[in-house]
Design an enzyme around this catalytic site. Structure first.
Site, PDB file in Angstrom:
ATOM      1  N   ARG A  63       0.823  -1.212   0.000  1.00 12.47           N
ATOM      2  CA  ARG A  63       0.000   0.000   0.000  1.00 12.47           C
ATOM      3  C   ARG A  63       0.856   1.261   0.000  1.00 12.47           C
ATOM      4  O   ARG A  63       0.440   2.299  -0.489  1.00 12.47           O
ATOM      5  CB  ARG A  63      -0.993  -0.041   1.160  1.00 12.47           C
ATOM      6  CG  ARG A  63      -2.062  -1.121   0.934  1.00 12.47           C
ATOM      7  CD  ARG A  63      -2.942  -1.373   2.146  1.00 12.47           C
ATOM      8  NE  ARG A  63      -2.220  -1.879   3.290  1.00 12.47           N
ATOM      9  CZ  ARG A  63      -1.925  -3.167   3.520  1.00 12.47           C
ATOM     10  NH1 ARG A  63      -2.304  -4.092   2.665  1.00 12.47           N
ATOM     11  NH2 ARG A  63      -1.262  -3.521   4.595  1.00 12.47           N
ATOM     12  N   GLU A 100       5.246  -8.011  14.144  1.00  6.89           N
ATOM     13  CA  GLU A 100       4.525  -8.273  15.384  1.00  6.89           C
ATOM     14  C   GLU A 100       4.677  -9.734  15.799  1.00  6.89           C
ATOM     15  O   GLU A 100       4.743 -10.052  16.970  1.00  6.89           O
ATOM     16  CB  GLU A 100       3.048  -7.908  15.197  1.00  6.89           C
ATOM     17  CG  GLU A 100       2.313  -7.752  16.494  1.00  6.89           C
ATOM     18  CD  GLU A 100       0.960  -7.098  16.321  1.00  6.89           C
ATOM     19  OE1 GLU A 100       0.193  -7.116  17.290  1.00  6.89           O
ATOM     20  OE2 GLU A 100       0.659  -6.590  15.220  1.00  6.89           O
TER      21      GLU A 100
END
Length: 180
Positions: A63, A100
């Protein structure tokens, strides 16, 4: 500007429990598909740098390519794609970075940025900051001056913005969402 920001926030779709239970995924494809919201988001990302000499915009896969290309166009800057390992065809520089839930590697062409060039990092969202910190370190490794980073979405509870600011990067975000 507050009205613009609330319109941008309203154009972002929230998807609960994706990709894992308890996570709310912030999907900007709805913002990108809305011509008015997309234009507003790009205008707001560009605004702090208007009238400033910026050599390159570095966008992170995927993106960040969409947003970064539009920001580069508006600022008359070049665009540099930062990709996952193994996707670029020429001589690259690479760095490992924390996700993460693990570690990955990203790379860019070695000749994409000249030492001393002023670069702004662009992506859709800053969460834990692993990708943005890795991209900043990668750019600095080849001598770029990272003069800022901009994101449509900030998830401040996850601390990514703070990590970038601790590296001396000025961070500009448009919309904040609490929680994951």
């Amino acid at each position: 500007m507050g009205n613009t920001i609330s319109e941008l926030a309203a154009s972002i779709r929230s998807i609960p429990d994706y990709p894992n239970p308890g996570i709310i995924f912030r999907d900007i494809t709805t913002l990108l598909g809305n011509p008015r919201a997309f234009r507003r988001a790009v205008d707001e990302l560009v605004q702090p740098y208007a009238g400033t000499k910026v050599d390159k915009i570095a966008g992170m896969e995927a993106r960040g390519f969409i947003l970064g290309g539009a920001v580069a166009h508006q600022l008359s800057s070049g665009f540099v794609p930062i990709r996952k390992k193994g996707k670029l065809p020429h001589d690259t520089v690479r760095i490992a970075y924390s996700l993460e839930y693990g570690v990955d590697e990203m790379e860019m062409h070695r000749d994409a940025v000249e030492p001393g060039e002023k670069v702004i990092l662009v992506d859709d969202l800053i969460a834990t900051g692993g990708t943005a910190v890795g991209a900043t370190q990668l750019l600095r490794q080849i001598g770029a001056e990272v003069v800022g980073a901009c994101f449509v979405i900030d998830l401040p509870d996850l601390g990514g913005r703070r990590k970038l600011e601790e590296l001396g990067v000025v961070v500009h975000t448009l919309v904040e969402f609490s929680g994951h």
